[in-house]
Write a protein that holds these residues in place. Structure first.
Motif, PDB file in Angstrom:
ATOM      1  N   ILE A 167       0.838  -1.205   0.000  1.00 30.06           N
ATOM      2  CA  ILE A 167       0.000   0.000   0.000  1.00 30.06           C
ATOM      3  C   ILE A 167       0.870   1.251   0.000  1.00 30.06           C
ATOM      4  N   TYR A 168       1.917   1.243   0.805  1.00 28.87           N
ATOM      5  CA  TYR A 168       2.795   2.421   0.899  1.00 28.87           C
ATOM      6  C   TYR A 168       3.513   2.669  -0.430  1.00 28.87           C
ATOM      7  N   ILE A 169       3.970   1.602  -1.068  1.00 28.93           N
ATOM      8  CA  ILE A 169       4.674   1.735  -2.350  1.00 28.93           C
ATOM      9  C   ILE A 169       3.723   2.222  -3.436  1.00 28.93           C
ATOM     10  N   ILE A 170       2.508   1.662  -3.463  1.00 28.37           N
ATOM     11  CA  ILE A 170       1.513   2.106  -4.452  1.00 28.37           C
ATOM     12  C   ILE A 170       1.211   3.582  -4.264  1.00 28.37           C
ATOM     13  N   ASN A 171       1.121   4.006  -3.026  1.00 29.43           N
ATOM     14  CA  ASN A 171       0.869   5.412  -2.713  1.00 29.43           C
ATOM     15  C   ASN A 171       1.955   6.298  -3.331  1.00 29.43           C
ATOM     16  N   LEU A 172       3.208   5.938  -3.114  1.00 32.43           N
ATOM     17  CA  LEU A 172       4.318   6.739  -3.649  1.00 32.43           C
ATOM     18  C   LEU A 172       4.338   6.720  -5.172  1.00 32.43           C
ATOM     19  N   LEU A 173       4.055   5.565  -5.771  1.00 38.43           N
ATOM     20  CA  LEU A 173       4.062   5.461  -7.234  1.00 38.43           C
ATOM     21  C   LEU A 173       2.973   6.339  -7.861  1.00 38.43           C
ATOM     22  N   ALA A 181     -11.876   8.579 -19.144  1.00 43.04           N
ATOM     23  CA  ALA A 181     -13.265   8.727 -18.702  1.00 43.04           C
ATOM     24  C   ALA A 181     -13.376   9.651 -17.495  1.00 43.04           C
ATOM     25  N   PHE A 182     -12.336   9.700 -16.694  1.00 47.31           N
ATOM     26  CA  PHE A 182     -12.336  10.568 -15.518  1.00 47.31           C
ATOM     27  C   PHE A 182     -10.900  10.861 -15.113  1.00 47.31           C
ATOM     28  N   LYS A 183     -10.764  11.827 -14.219  1.00 44.55           N
ATOM     29  CA  LYS A 183      -9.436  12.221 -13.722  1.00 44.55           C
ATOM     30  C   LYS A 183      -9.307  11.777 -12.264  1.00 44.55           C
ATOM     31  N   LEU A 184      -8.216  11.081 -11.985  1.00 47.59           N
ATOM     32  CA  LEU A 184      -7.955  10.562 -10.652  1.00 47.59           C
ATOM     33  C   LEU A 184      -7.030  11.500  -9.894  1.00 47.59           C
ATOM     34  N   GLN A 185      -7.358  11.797  -8.645  1.00 45.94           N
ATOM     35  CA  GLN A 185      -6.525  12.653  -7.815  1.00 45.94           C
ATOM     36  C   GLN A 185      -5.870  11.799  -6.718  1.00 45.94           C
ATOM     37  N   PRO A 186      -4.644  11.332  -6.962  1.00 39.52           N
ATOM     38  CA  PRO A 186      -3.977  10.431  -6.022  1.00 39.52           C
ATOM     39  C   PRO A 186      -3.791  11.002  -4.624  1.00 39.52           C
ATOM     40  N   HIS A 216       8.099   8.625   7.678  1.00 42.37           N
ATOM     41  CA  HIS A 216       7.008   7.858   7.082  1.00 42.37           C
ATOM     42  C   HIS A 216       5.952   8.783   6.481  1.00 42.37           C
ATOM     43  N   ILE A 217       5.626   9.829   7.209  1.00 43.95           N
ATOM     44  CA  ILE A 217       4.628  10.794   6.735  1.00 43.95           C
ATOM     45  C   ILE A 217       5.247  11.790   5.763  1.00 43.95           C
ATOM     46  N   GLY A 218       6.496  12.169   5.987  1.00 42.31           N
ATOM     47  CA  GLY A 218       7.128  13.247   5.235  1.00 42.31           C
ATOM     48  C   GLY A 218       7.361  12.958   3.773  1.00 42.31           C
ATOM     49  N   VAL A 219       7.691  11.713   3.421  1.00 39.43           N
ATOM     50  CA  VAL A 219       8.004  11.388   2.020  1.00 39.43           C
ATOM     51  C   VAL A 219       6.798  11.644   1.110  1.00 39.43           C
ATOM     52  N   PRO A 220       5.618  11.031   1.365  1.00 38.47           N
ATOM     53  CA  PRO A 220       4.466  11.337   0.497  1.00 38.47           C
ATOM     54  C   PRO A 220       4.017  12.787   0.617  1.00 38.47           C
ATOM     55  N   MET A 221       4.194  13.378   1.796  1.00 37.98           N
ATOM     56  CA  MET A 221       3.777  14.760   1.989  1.00 37.98           C
ATOM     57  C   MET A 221       4.582  15.712   1.108  1.00 37.98           C
ATOM     58  N   LEU A 222       5.865  15.480   0.986  1.00 37.01           N
ATOM     59  CA  LEU A 222       6.708  16.314   0.127  1.00 37.01           C
ATOM     60  C   LEU A 222       6.322  16.165  -1.339  1.00 37.01           C
ATOM     61  N   LEU A 223       5.951  14.957  -1.747  1.00 31.98           N
ATOM     62  CA  LEU A 223       5.508  14.740  -3.131  1.00 31.98           C
ATOM     63  C   LEU A 223       4.220  15.507  -3.413  1.00 31.98           C
ATOM     64  N   ILE A 224       3.354  15.604  -2.413  1.00 32.46           N
ATOM     65  CA  ILE A 224       2.107  16.365  -2.583  1.00 32.46           C
ATOM     66  C   ILE A 224       2.390  17.865  -2.593  1.00 32.46           C
ATOM     67  N   LEU A 225       3.320  18.307  -1.770  1.00 32.78           N
ATOM     68  CA  LEU A 225       3.709  19.723  -1.777  1.00 32.78           C
ATOM     69  C   LEU A 225       4.276  20.126  -3.130  1.00 32.78           C
ATOM     70  N   LYS A 226       4.898  19.178  -3.812  1.00 30.70           N
ATOM     71  CA  LYS A 226       5.510  19.456  -5.114  1.00 30.70           C
ATOM     72  C   LYS A 226       4.459  19.732  -6.178  1.00 30.70           C
ATOM     73  N   GLN A 227       3.210  19.332  -5.964  1.00 29.87           N
ATOM     74  CA  GLN A 227       2.196  19.420  -7.024  1.00 29.87           C
ATOM     75  C   GLN A 227       1.819  20.838  -7.457  1.00 29.87           C
ATOM     76  N   PRO A 228       1.655  21.884  -6.722  1.00 26.58           N
ATOM     77  CA  PRO A 228       1.643  21.963  -5.262  1.00 26.58           C
ATOM     78  C   PRO A 228       0.221  21.828  -4.722  1.00 26.58           C
ATOM     79  N   ASP A 229       0.110  21.220  -3.520  1.00 23.75           N
ATOM     80  CA  ASP A 229      -1.178  21.068  -2.853  1.00 23.75           C
ATOM     81  C   ASP A 229      -0.948  21.227  -1.353  1.00 23.75           C
TER      82      ASP A 229
END
Length: 412
Positions: A112-118, A142-147, A182-195
């Motif tokens: 689950i964690y790896i899929i999240n990062l991918l 057909a639609f837009k996915l917001q990971p 654990h929290i920071g890695v995906p959080m930084l990827l989201i900040l990069k979007q930026p969100d």
């Protein structure tokens, strides 16, 4: 096939509150998007007048079905139809989540964690879809996915397991560093979007779950309030001496405009000003559905997504706003009870993560549209229009029901 006996012990108070919130939202989305379809406001008014003319002259023997049909033609816009589809899909996914013992989530934590990062990395790749200055979606045709929406659920599941395995070992700051990573890695990827809004949700989830899992509540509380104090001081130093800050000027200005939105009413403060006018003009009972001037005349921006609460305030007034907040209170209260009654720490942490996520969304969105908190683009859960958001929140409700259903051994 889902075993029907699983539904014997459901928290029906929570489930009914969720259904009422979604039904309420469909009415408001209909009103908020009536001028977003190919017809403009005047054409909709003409259609409304045409459909409703002569209704007062109907005899008592032929009223109701025709009246419902007339309302249905106005109500079921494209946005409402899509939201109903997403809600039904959410119910299906929620049922699936309910059927799987939440203990089984732990076995798939790494996957689950790896899929999240991918998925978050895919947004930053050529697969990412950009809109309004941000790249937050993957275009699937057909639609837009917001990971980033689903990332919140993935983090709740994986972080609950992460903390459960460290039960009794989270006493010092050093012990908490792996949690931040654990929290920071995906959080930084989201900040990069930026969100920024979703990134702040991650912080709320992390500290909410840490508070329950840690044996040192004073340390966690001190880090939380100390972090906010440092953030405020950082911004102050930026304005005072030009200290570097990881935000562009327009982003920072958008965050701080709530302090005095009328100063920039024609610029970054426009959203907040129009929202305050809409809510303030609703009074006690509101102007009525489809009758809000700020909403129907498109003065209110993003009225079916981020600023949908403003439509409730304008068209349904204090009574409508209070009813909605009471429903949200029921959901949060039941979530807290579920967390306290869970049979193990993992279940308690799962429920706590969901409650922290929903609480942050509700408080931030209501505060944002009321002009007392920064505008961060956080939607109102189960209420704002959006497929990814609806699915995410229904999965979250499924987790709560799952933990409640298995708070004790199920006897078949």
């Amino acid at each position: 096939m889902v075993d029907k006996r699983l539904f014997r012990n459901l928290d029906y108070t929570l489930l009914i509150a969720v259904i009422l919130i979604v039904c309420f939202s469909l009415v408001i989305i209909s009103s908020a998007t009536v001028v977003s379809s190919p017809m403009d406001f005047r054409e909709h008014q003409e259609l409304w007048n045409k459909e409703t003319q002569g209704v007062s002259n109907l005899t008592e023997s032929e009223p109701t079905s025709l009246s419902l049909l007339q309302y249905a033609k106005i109500f079921f816009s494209g946005f409402v139809k899509k939201q109903i589809v997403w809600f039904i899909a959410g119910l299906i996914v929620m049922t699936f989540i309910l059927s799987v013992p939440y203990e089984d989530f732990r076995r798939h934590r790494k996957t689950i964690y790896i899929i999240n990062l991918l998925l978050l990395l895919a947004v930053l790749s050529p697969l990412g879809h950009s809109a309004k200055g941000a790249t937050r979606w993957i275009d699937l045709g057909a639609f837009k996915l917001q990971p980033s929406e689903f990332a919140k659920i993935f983090i709740i599941i994986t972080f609950a397991d992460f903390l459960s395995r460290r039960e009794g070992k989270l006493k010092t700051f050093k012990d908490l560093i792996p949690c931040f990573i654990h929290i920071g890695v995906p959080m930084l990827l989201i900040l990069k979007q930026p969100d920024l809004g979703t990134s702040l949700v991650f912080i709320a989830i992390m500290f909410g779950m840490l508070f329950v899992a840690s044996s040192n509540g004073k340390l966690v509380g001190g880090l939380f309030f100390g972090g906010w104090t440092m953030a405020i001081g950082w911004v102050w130093l930026h304005f005072k001496i030009g200290f570097w800050i990881p935000l562009k000027d327009y982003q920072l200005d958008r965050l701080l405009v709530f302090i005095d939105p009328w100063k920039q009413w024609h610029g970054n403060g426009y959203h907040v000003v129009q929202s305050q006018i809409a809510i303030g003009s609703g009074g006690l009972e509101g102007k009525g559905i489809f009758n809000g001037s700020q909403n129907q005349l498109n003065f209110l921006p993003e009225q079916h997504t981020d600023f949908i609460f403003s439509v409730v305030g304008e068209e349904m007034g204090f009574i409508g706003v209070s009813a909605l907040l009471i429903l949200f209170f029921i959901v949060l209260y039941r979530g807290i009870r579920i967390a306290s009654e869970a049979k193990d720490l993992n279940g308690s942490l799962l429920a706590t993560g969901v409650v922290a996520m929903l609480t942050f969304h509700i408080l931030t969105n209501v505060g944002m549209v009321s002009g007392i908190m920064p505008v961060t683009g956080v939607p109102l859960p189960l209420f704002s229009y959006g497929g990814s958001s609806m699915l995410t929140n229904m999965i979250a409700i499924g987790i709560l029901l799952n933990v409640y259903n298995r708070r004790q051994k199920i006897i078949f």
